[in-house]
Design an enzyme around this catalytic site. Structure first.
Site, PDB file in Angstrom:
ATOM      1  CG  ASN A  47      -0.438  -0.194   2.524  1.00 47.51           C
ATOM      2  OD1 ASN A  47       0.783  -0.774   2.651  1.00 47.51           O
ATOM      3  ND2 ASN A  47      -1.030   0.570   3.409  1.00 47.51           N
ATOM      4  N   GLY A  78       2.086  -6.020   7.280  1.00 46.27           N
ATOM      5  CA  GLY A  78       1.222  -6.654   6.343  1.00 46.27           C
ATOM      6  C   GLY A  78      -0.189  -6.729   7.008  1.00 46.27           C
ATOM      7  CB  THR A  95       0.697 -12.453   6.105  1.00 43.53           C
ATOM      8  OG1 THR A  95      -0.090 -12.197   5.127  1.00 43.53           O
ATOM      9  CG2 THR A  95       2.109 -12.681   5.614  1.00 43.53           C
ATOM     10  CD  GLU A 117       4.201  -1.347  13.414  1.00 45.64           C
ATOM     11  OE1 GLU A 117       3.119  -1.210  13.526  1.00 45.64           O
ATOM     12  OE2 GLU A 117       5.248  -1.107  14.233  1.00 45.64           O
ATOM     13  CB  CYS A 125      -2.305  -0.061   8.373  1.00 45.63           C
ATOM     14  SG  CYS A 125      -1.232   1.160   8.656  1.00 45.63           S
ATOM     15  CD  GLU A 148       8.567  -1.163  12.882  1.00 46.93           C
ATOM     16  OE1 GLU A 148       8.219  -0.419  11.891  1.00 46.93           O
ATOM     17  OE2 GLU A 148       8.928  -2.266  12.733  1.00 46.93           O
TER      18      GLU A 148
HETATM   19  P1  NAD Z   1       0.159  -9.334   3.247  1.00 43.88           P
HETATM   20  O1  NAD Z   1       0.257  -9.742   4.370  1.00 43.88           O
HETATM   21  O2  NAD Z   1      -0.595 -10.066   1.920  1.00 43.88           O
HETATM   22  O3  NAD Z   1       1.532  -9.132   2.598  1.00 43.88           O
HETATM   23  C1  NAD Z   1       2.764  -8.476   3.009  1.00 43.88           C
HETATM   24  C2  NAD Z   1       3.977  -8.654   2.966  1.00 43.88           C
HETATM   25  O4  NAD Z   1       3.985 -10.144   3.384  1.00 43.88           O
HETATM   26  C3  NAD Z   1       4.100  -8.944   1.376  1.00 43.88           C
HETATM   27  O5  NAD Z   1       5.592  -8.614   0.987  1.00 43.88           O
HETATM   28  C4  NAD Z   1       4.072 -10.427   1.146  1.00 43.88           C
HETATM   29  O6  NAD Z   1       4.641 -10.805  -0.176  1.00 43.88           O
HETATM   30  C5  NAD Z   1       4.489 -11.099   2.375  1.00 43.88           C
HETATM   31  N1  NAD Z   1       4.013 -12.465   2.595  1.00 43.88           N
HETATM   32  C6  NAD Z   1       2.928 -12.764   2.354  1.00 43.88           C
HETATM   33  N2  NAD Z   1       3.024 -14.130   3.024  1.00 43.88           N
HETATM   34  C7  NAD Z   1       4.081 -14.435   3.434  1.00 43.88           C
HETATM   35  C8  NAD Z   1       4.464 -15.385   4.181  1.00 43.88           C
HETATM   36  N3  NAD Z   1       3.912 -16.657   4.312  1.00 43.88           N
HETATM   37  N4  NAD Z   1       5.967 -15.382   4.684  1.00 43.88           N
HETATM   38  C9  NAD Z   1       6.586 -14.134   4.706  1.00 43.88           C
HETATM   39  N5  NAD Z   1       6.207 -13.423   3.800  1.00 43.88           N
HETATM   40  C10 NAD Z   1       4.972 -13.177   3.362  1.00 43.88           C
HETATM   41  O7  NAD Z   1      -0.228  -7.867   3.180  1.00 43.88           O
HETATM   42  P2  NAD Z   1      -0.466  -6.923   1.963  1.00 43.88           P
HETATM   43  O8  NAD Z   1      -1.957  -7.306   1.609  1.00 43.88           O
HETATM   44  O9  NAD Z   1       0.474  -6.531   1.203  1.00 43.88           O
HETATM   45  O10 NAD Z   1      -0.815  -5.254   2.752  1.00 43.88           O
HETATM   46  C11 NAD Z   1      -2.122  -4.909   3.417  1.00 43.88           C
HETATM   47  C12 NAD Z   1      -2.152  -5.223   4.926  1.00 43.88           C
HETATM   48  O11 NAD Z   1      -1.020  -4.633   5.465  1.00 43.88           O
HETATM   49  C13 NAD Z   1      -3.242  -4.778   5.438  1.00 43.88           C
HETATM   50  O12 NAD Z   1      -3.805  -5.686   6.525  1.00 43.88           O
HETATM   51  C14 NAD Z   1      -2.637  -3.596   6.189  1.00 43.88           C
HETATM   52  O13 NAD Z   1      -3.401  -2.860   7.065  1.00 43.88           O
HETATM   53  C15 NAD Z   1      -1.350  -3.964   6.557  1.00 43.88           C
HETATM   54  N6  NAD Z   1      -0.526  -2.618   6.596  1.00 43.88           N
HETATM   55  C16 NAD Z   1      -0.262  -2.392   8.322  1.00 43.88           C
HETATM   56  C17 NAD Z   1       0.557  -1.415   8.387  1.00 43.88           C
HETATM   57  C18 NAD Z   1       0.994  -1.020   9.872  1.00 43.88           C
HETATM   58  O14 NAD Z   1       1.715  -0.115   9.975  1.00 43.88           O
HETATM   59  N7  NAD Z   1       0.375  -1.402  10.840  1.00 43.88           N
HETATM   60  C19 NAD Z   1       0.856  -0.478   7.457  1.00 43.88           C
HETATM   61  C20 NAD Z   1       0.609  -0.681   6.017  1.00 43.88           C
HETATM   62  C21 NAD Z   1      -0.311  -1.933   5.729  1.00 43.88           C
END
Ligand code: NAD
Length: 487
Positions: free
Chosen positions: A155, A231, A235, A253, A287, A468
């Site tokens: 994002n 993420g 995950t 996060e 997020c 963080e």
């Molecule tokens: P995601 O969890 O699908 O993916 C995030 C990252 O993890 C990607 O690089 C992905 O390739 C990797 N990943 C996926 N499966 C994995 C595994 N089994 N092992 C290791 N790495 C793996 O999330 P997304 O769809 O890319 O992002 C959206 C999510 O991120 C939303 O839930 C959002 O709220 C969250 N987010 C949180 C913050 C925060 O600071 N709290 C900030 C931005 C986004």
């Protein structure tokens, strides 16, 4: 798949060199629906090479003084800033976000992340205590941990990746980073600047690919003692399980289901435009975006009328058009998922006041196959509805009425997440009371998304583990030791 136009082909960055990969995955331009880029489909082998390069670089990098590292981080910040427009164009094309958002938020913040940690690393002090009766002095020392694994989402691609790289290398670690496979281009562009900035080979390695292959290989690598992940909560659960046998240090996060609480004494002239922004900025793909708006009953009708009118002013269109406020969502699958939530709300009897399925979406001819959706406001949704409980992560927000302070605190806290909340009121006492009782890592009152990077950032409950920020990042990316001297 056959590709008509010449595609951008990315390569991994390992040990200071760009390295081709044996297989690739397609990456789409969300505003047109076309494949425009090929991203390495890395796995164990590539991660192994990157970890080795990072390990080899660690002794020299970790023994540099904070000042030397700080100068290199500042140089990198200058180089990214010099190319800000190219980075912003690339981020907008790759992610679907508007060029305005990329120019004013994503890339400036990536620059700031490096400058901030270049400065903050110079100002940390360690602790010291004395025990005169025992003739002892105790002090703590902090050392970098080793090779840090950094995994970021799609994002805010460069913004969030640099929020991890900057503190990790400022503290003297070396890193293997894995950006989202859907948004890898700006990380690859940053790699092109590392040598010029003076970052020695192997200090920053970037391995592109999917979470299931490249991400898990990094998480499971025995010589990567810490993982900083941003993420989804799902995950994070998987990462926690896979890393558990190695007892890794994790910073997680995660997602949010963020409430805005609007009391009847709120200044609506400030509150309404800010809450429209907090709901729909970056297509609602932040997020920290607001997705549950609780409005005190006395102002509910007026709020709703003015809020919907303001939301309708937001123009959805070609992300590269500077007049667009809302760009494209990240993928076709994600767009379908977000639309499904709106359909479910309607099926449950909620009212869609504007946006999806209600208003026409006019797109330029070149964007007809893009993944667009209008800002959507839903009212009269039940608290137990999936639209009020689950993270939608799109341009959809729900508005409901409440009566008392006690009630709204309970309802705001009634979800599994606890990342960010906003409270709108001109009563200072109430603002403090409510802020203290909300289960939320961040509470903004009468504003949104105002950040001081010195202070902790992170979520409670299913929104994360760890924080963080200057001091918190420093603690996460270093190992502390207590030393006692008897004199
Ligand atoms: P995601 O969890 O699908 O993916 C995030 C990252 O993890 C990607 O690089 C992905 O390739 C990797 N990943 C996926 N499966 C994995 C595994 N089994 N092992 C290791 N790495 C793996 O999330 P997304 O769809 O890319 O992002 C959206 C999510 O991120 C939303 O839930 C959002 O709220 C969250 N987010 C949180 C913050 C925060 O600071 N709290 C900030 C931005 C986004």
């Amino acid at each position: 798949m056959a590709h008509s136009k010449a595609l951008l082909v990315l390569e991994n960055f390992i040990g200071g060199k760009f390295v081709p990969c044996s297989s690739y995955i397609d990456s789409y331009n969300p505003s047109t629906g076309d494949v425009y880029c090929r991203v390495p489909d890395s796995g164990k082998e590539e991660v192994e090479a990157a970890v080795k390069a990072a390990k080899d670089a660690f002794p020299i990098w970790s023994s540099k003084s904070p000042l030397e590292r700080s100068q290199i981080l500042n140089k990198l910040a200058d180089l990214i800033e010099h190319d800000l427009e190219a980075f912003a164009q690339a981020e907008s094309k790759d992610q679907g976000k508007t060029i305005t958002f990329a120019r004013t938020v994503d890339i400036p913040r990536a620059v700031h992340n490096f400058r901030f940690f270049a400065s903050s690393i110079l100002h940390h002090v360690t602790e010291c205590t004395e025990m005169p009766a025992m003739g002892c002095v105790h002090y703590t020392s902090r050392a970098p941990v080793g090779v840090a694994g950094l995994i970021s989402p799609w994002n805010l691609p460069l913004y969030l990746l640099t929020w991890k790289i900057a503190p990790a290398i400022a503290c003297g670690n070396t890193v293997v980073a894995k950006p989202s496979e859907m948004t890898s281009v700006t990380a690859w562009m940053m790699c092109q600047l590392l040598e010029k900035a003076g970052v020695p080979p192997g200090v920053v390695n970037v391995v592109f690919g999917t979470g299931a292959k490249a991400g898990e290989a990094l998480v499971c690598h025995p010589e990567v003692p810490l993982i900083s992940f941003t993420g989804s909560t799902l995950t994070a659960q998987r990462i926690t399980e896979r890393s558990a046998p190695h007892c890794k240090r994790l910073s997680l996060e995660l997602g949010g289901k963020n409430p805005a609480i609007i009391f009847d004494d709120a200044d609506l002239s400030q509150c309404i435009p800010t809450t429209v922004r907090s709901s729909f900025a970056n297509q609602g793909e932040i997020c920290l975006c607001t997705s549950r708006i609780f409005v005190q009953r006395g102002i509910y009708s007026e709020f709703l009328k003015r809020f919907v009118a303001e939301a309708k002013k937001w123009k959805t269109g070609n992300p590269s058009d500077p007049t667009s406020d809302v760009g494209a969502l990240i993928s076709k699958e994600h767009l379908e998922k977000v639309r499904t939530y709106v359909k479910k709300a309607q099926a449950e009897g909620a009212r869609v006041l504007c946006g999806e399925g209600v208003d026409p979406l006019a797109l330029p001819p070149g964007n007809q196959k893009g993944y667009f959706m209008l800002p959507t406001v839903i009212a009269e949704v039940k608290d137990e509805s999936c639209c009020m409980q689950e993270e939608i992560f799109g341009p959809v927000t729900c508005v409901v009425a409440f009566d008392t302070e006690e009630e709204v605190i309970r309802r705001a806290n009634g979800v599994k997440y606890g990342l960010a909340a906003t409270v709108w009121s001109s009563n200072v006492g109430r603002v403090h009371r409510v802020a203290h009782r909300l289960q939320s890592g961040l509470v903004w009152t009468n504003c949104w998304l105002v950040r001081d990077l010195n202070l902790p950032f992170g979520g409670m409950k299913a929104s994360g583990i760890g924080r963080e920020g200057a001091k918190d990042s420093y603690e996460f990316f270093t190992e502390v030791k207590t030393i006692t001297i008897k004199h």
